[in-house]
Design a protein around this motif. Structure first.
Motif, PDB file in Angstrom:
ATOM      1  N   GLU A   1      34.743  36.349  33.121  1.00 16.55           N
ATOM      2  CA  GLU A   1      34.746  35.970  31.705  1.00 16.55           C
ATOM      3  C   GLU A   1      35.577  34.701  31.459  1.00 16.55           C
ATOM      4  OE1 GLU A   1      36.932  38.893  29.336  1.00 16.55           O
ATOM      5  OE2 GLU A   1      35.312  38.787  27.877  1.00 16.55           O
TER       6      GLU A   1
ATOM      7  N   ILE B   1      31.709  39.782  34.699  1.00 18.60           N
ATOM      8  CA  ILE B   1      32.807  40.764  34.664  1.00 18.60           C
ATOM      9  C   ILE B   1      33.995  40.224  33.865  1.00 18.60           C
ATOM     10  CG2 ILE B   1      32.218  41.827  36.887  1.00 18.60           C
ATOM     11  CD1 ILE B   1      34.491  40.122  38.141  1.00 18.60           C
ATOM     12  N   THR B   2      34.859  41.136  33.423  1.00 20.89           N
ATOM     13  CA  THR B   2      36.140  40.717  32.856  1.00 20.89           C
ATOM     14  C   THR B   2      37.025  40.162  33.975  1.00 20.89           C
ATOM     15  OG1 THR B   2      36.971  42.945  33.197  1.00 20.89           O
ATOM     16  CG2 THR B   2      36.150  42.419  30.986  1.00 20.89           C
ATOM     17  N   ASP B   3      38.034  39.368  33.585  1.00 19.22           N
ATOM     18  CA  ASP B   3      38.953  38.802  34.577  1.00 19.22           C
ATOM     19  C   ASP B   3      39.678  39.906  35.354  1.00 19.22           C
ATOM     20  OD1 ASP B   3      38.338  36.171  33.706  1.00 19.22           O
ATOM     21  OD2 ASP B   3      39.677  36.455  32.006  1.00 19.22           O
ATOM     22  N   ALA B   4      39.976  41.013  34.680  1.00 25.71           N
ATOM     23  CA  ALA B   4      40.722  42.100  35.324  1.00 25.71           C
ATOM     24  C   ALA B   4      39.940  42.737  36.472  1.00 25.71           C
ATOM     25  CB  ALA B   4      41.103  43.166  34.292  1.00 25.71           C
ATOM     26  N   GLN B   5      38.600  42.568  36.482  1.00 31.13           N
ATOM     27  CA  GLN B   5      37.783  43.169  37.542  1.00 31.13           C
ATOM     28  C   GLN B   5      37.656  42.263  38.771  1.00 31.13           C
ATOM     29  OE1 GLN B   5      34.146  45.595  35.986  1.00 31.13           O
ATOM     30  NE2 GLN B   5      34.645  44.231  34.300  1.00 31.13           N
TER      31      GLN B   5
ATOM     32  N   GLY C   1      39.503  41.528  41.298  1.00 27.24           N
ATOM     33  CA  GLY C   1      39.914  42.079  42.589  1.00 27.24           C
ATOM     34  C   GLY C   1      38.864  43.022  43.150  1.00 27.24           C
ATOM     35  N   LEU C   2      38.258  43.783  42.253  1.00 25.33           N
ATOM     36  CA  LEU C   2      37.247  44.770  42.627  1.00 25.33           C
ATOM     37  C   LEU C   2      35.971  44.097  43.117  1.00 25.33           C
ATOM     38  CD1 LEU C   2      37.147  47.887  42.371  1.00 25.33           C
ATOM     39  CD2 LEU C   2      36.083  47.567  40.137  1.00 25.33           C
TER      40      LEU C   2
ATOM     41  N   GLY D   1      43.998  32.257  36.426  1.00 23.61           N
ATOM     42  CA  GLY D   1      43.220  33.354  36.999  1.00 23.61           C
ATOM     43  C   GLY D   1      42.685  32.989  38.374  1.00 23.61           C
TER      44      GLY D   1
ATOM     45  N   ASP E   1      44.888  38.884  30.892  1.00 26.74           N
ATOM     46  CA  ASP E   1      44.897  39.382  32.270  1.00 26.74           C
ATOM     47  C   ASP E   1      44.871  38.233  33.280  1.00 26.74           C
ATOM     48  OD1 ASP E   1      44.796  42.063  31.348  1.00 26.74           O
ATOM     49  OD2 ASP E   1      42.656  41.839  30.989  1.00 26.74           O
ATOM     50  N   ALA E   2      44.170  37.151  32.930  1.00 25.77           N
ATOM     51  CA  ALA E   2      44.036  36.020  33.861  1.00 25.77           C
ATOM     52  C   ALA E   2      45.380  35.345  34.141  1.00 25.77           C
ATOM     53  CB  ALA E   2      43.040  34.999  33.307  1.00 25.77           C
TER      54      ALA E   2
ATOM     55  N   VAL F   1      41.764  48.865  35.906  1.00 24.54           N
ATOM     56  CA  VAL F   1      41.304  47.706  36.664  1.00 24.54           C
ATOM     57  C   VAL F   1      42.166  46.479  36.318  1.00 24.54           C
ATOM     58  CG1 VAL F   1      39.505  46.882  35.033  1.00 24.54           C
ATOM     59  CG2 VAL F   1      39.187  46.617  37.516  1.00 24.54           C
ATOM     60  N   GLY F   2      42.560  45.748  37.347  1.00 27.23           N
ATOM     61  CA  GLY F   2      43.495  44.633  37.193  1.00 27.23           C
ATOM     62  C   GLY F   2      44.827  44.943  37.857  1.00 27.23           C
TER      63      GLY F   2
ATOM     64  N   TYR G   1      45.248  46.031  40.905  1.00 27.59           N
ATOM     65  CA  TYR G   1      45.219  45.521  42.283  1.00 27.59           C
ATOM     66  C   TYR G   1      45.554  44.019  42.354  1.00 27.59           C
ATOM     67  CZ  TYR G   1      42.749  43.779  46.504  1.00 27.59           C
ATOM     68  OH  TYR G   1      42.385  43.105  47.636  1.00 27.59           O
ATOM     69  N   PRO G   2      44.893  43.139  41.565  1.00 26.86           N
ATOM     70  CA  PRO G   2      45.319  41.729  41.629  1.00 26.86           C
ATOM     71  C   PRO G   2      46.768  41.519  41.171  1.00 26.86           C
ATOM     72  CG  PRO G   2      43.580  42.035  39.963  1.00 26.86           C
ATOM     73  CD  PRO G   2      43.663  43.295  40.755  1.00 26.86           C
TER      74      PRO G   2
ATOM     75  N   ARG H   1      29.173  44.115  34.052  1.00 23.37           N
ATOM     76  CA  ARG H   1      29.808  45.272  34.683  1.00 23.37           C
ATOM     77  C   ARG H   1      31.133  45.587  33.989  1.00 23.37           C
ATOM     78  NH1 ARG H   1      28.035  46.667  39.806  1.00 23.37           N
ATOM     79  NH2 ARG H   1      29.284  48.511  39.349  1.00 23.37           N
TER      80      ARG H   1
END
Lengths: 286, 286
Positions: free
Chosen positions: A153, A177-181, A183-184, A210, B179-180, B209-210, B212-213, B263
């Motif tokens: 995002e 995806i959102t930035d928080a995702q 890593g996944l 990010g 989050d970024a 989610v987030g 992990y990073p 997603r």
């Protein structure tokens, strides 16, 4: 072009959140070409000083963006040659120099994209962050070669959505995806490819905030992380990176509360040790 | 409680995005206490089977959340003892067992928070992600000890904003970021402290989610990363982690486009090697 008009253009460049460093550098040069033709000046010396001041003011608007500084610096250097000309000829010469510098980055972006597309090859899933005009061109080159893209995002203004919409228009499948995702989803990519706003001489990259956690996630999972940008985004050895630009807190959309400070820094720095290769119009450097 | 009412409660638990695993486990037990008193059943055997089925249905609603599964499993085990009772006594017994289990996690959360607050000590800047009721209690315990907090937004639903507002109400200074920006701001923290939805026997953590990073960024910069949660969130050795829950794509707020897949996975897994210590009501484990 009056000083008032010029100041309006400066404000537009400073507040622009939709375009990358290369695009804004081109706009600055177009403003300077216009200024060269129309700014009030009786002779070439006055004209040169006027234009150098304007170029300096433009370069200061976006300190995180190396291309602005580098291209405007080059233009200012070339202007130094023009003092013996009559003012009309000096105007044409200065404007033409600006226009030549506008063309150069376009060619460099095309060169970067060609190298990156060849390097990545067909059938890849590429993850990216934010919106880079260079990465966009790479995607266009690979659109008929089975490219899949994972796009973040990129808060606060969601430039990633613009990227995803463009890819959708081109028929390229994109997972958004959102930035928080990040890593996944890095695990689903064959490689990460991002642009850059500046590159330090040691290879560290200033890019949309990010980028650094995405590079960490790619590194942690053994996914190659590539940076693709024009060679003039590289800084000189010893030249420090600029202060990372911070934009208005209200872009985040959080309420004002006592004791609560909303931060909105636009860039972070990814160290060279997390980068697998740098791709420019000159080729691929590992 | 009719079956229709129960199904309504199930839907509420499934769709709840505002509360953590511990809070939702308590709500499930309250629903079961109510069901124990009112669900139609002629004898204790039928009642037990009815309640076990209801507990099973509740446990299935949120597969990423270990406490739901663990607490409801414990309650089902205890119900096995009640078959010889008359139905009225069995109802009271089952309801009381549920209520006892509601109290246990509250005490566990308080125990976790006390250990964490003592472990962290005064004058710290703590970074966190999303909204954990345990982390919130730690902050309350440290509010008069010079605590500063860095809170991430935690897209898509911005639970971090709820956290920041709560801290503001308590007079705790809080820096609120997208989050970024987590990689950039980890450097400003003395430690990262997050809650957990589940912990694998090897110490890997399922959380919003987030996480992990953020753990990668903390690790890369030498900032300790602590997980604080009740001991019943730990899974048994060999027990696999659940599938990571995914919620409705429209929470992200992106337009629908051909070839574009949005997603919205809510959890990621942070491997144990990135975690400096696990804090529970039993103490600190490194």
């Amino acid at each position: 072009m009056s000083l008032a008009q010029f100041n309006l253009e400066i404000t537009k460049i400073r507040d622009d959140r939709r375009h990358g460093a290369s695009e804004l550098a081109r706009r600055c040069l177009a403003i300077l070409a216009e200024a060269a033709r129309t700014v009030p000046a009786q002779d070439a010396v006055v004209l040169r000083e006027q234009l150098k001041t304007l170029a300096w003011e433009l370069a200061k608007t976006r300190p995180s963006m190396a291309p602005l500084k580098n291209l405007l610096h080059r233009w200012r250097e070339e202007l130094a040659l023009d003092v013996t000309l009559d003012v009309a000829t000096a105007r044409v010469s200065a404007a033409q120099q600006a226009e030549a510098l506008i063309a150069a980055p376009r060619q460099a972006v095309a060169g970067c994209a060609a190298h990156a597309a060849q390097f990545l090859g067909p059938g890849r899933t590429i993850m990216t962050h934010s919106l880079s005009s260079t990465v966009l061109q790479v995607c266009r080159l690979l659109r008929d070669q089975g490219l899949h893209v994972i796009a973040t995002e990129s808060r606060p203004l969601a430039e990633g959505r613009l990227l995803a919409e463009k890819l959708s228009n081109w028929g390229i499948p994109v997972v958004y995806i959102t930035d928080a995702q990040m890593g996944l989803f890095a695990a689903d990519a064959d490689a990460v490819l991002v642009g850059a706003d500046s590159v330090r001489a040691d290879g560290a990259v200033v890019n949309k905030v990010g980028t650094y956690p995405l590079a960490l996630a790619a590194h942690d999972q053994g996914i190659p992380f590539y940076v693709c940008c024009e060679s003039f985004k590289w800084r000189q050895t010893g030249e420090p990176l600029p202060e990372l630009e911070e934009m208005a807190a209200d872009e985040i959309g959080a309420p004002e509360r006592p004791g609560m400070t909303v931060r909105n820094v636009y860039f972070d720095i990814t160290p060279a040790r997390l980068i697998s290769a740098w791709i420019s119009e000159l080729g691929v450097r590992r």
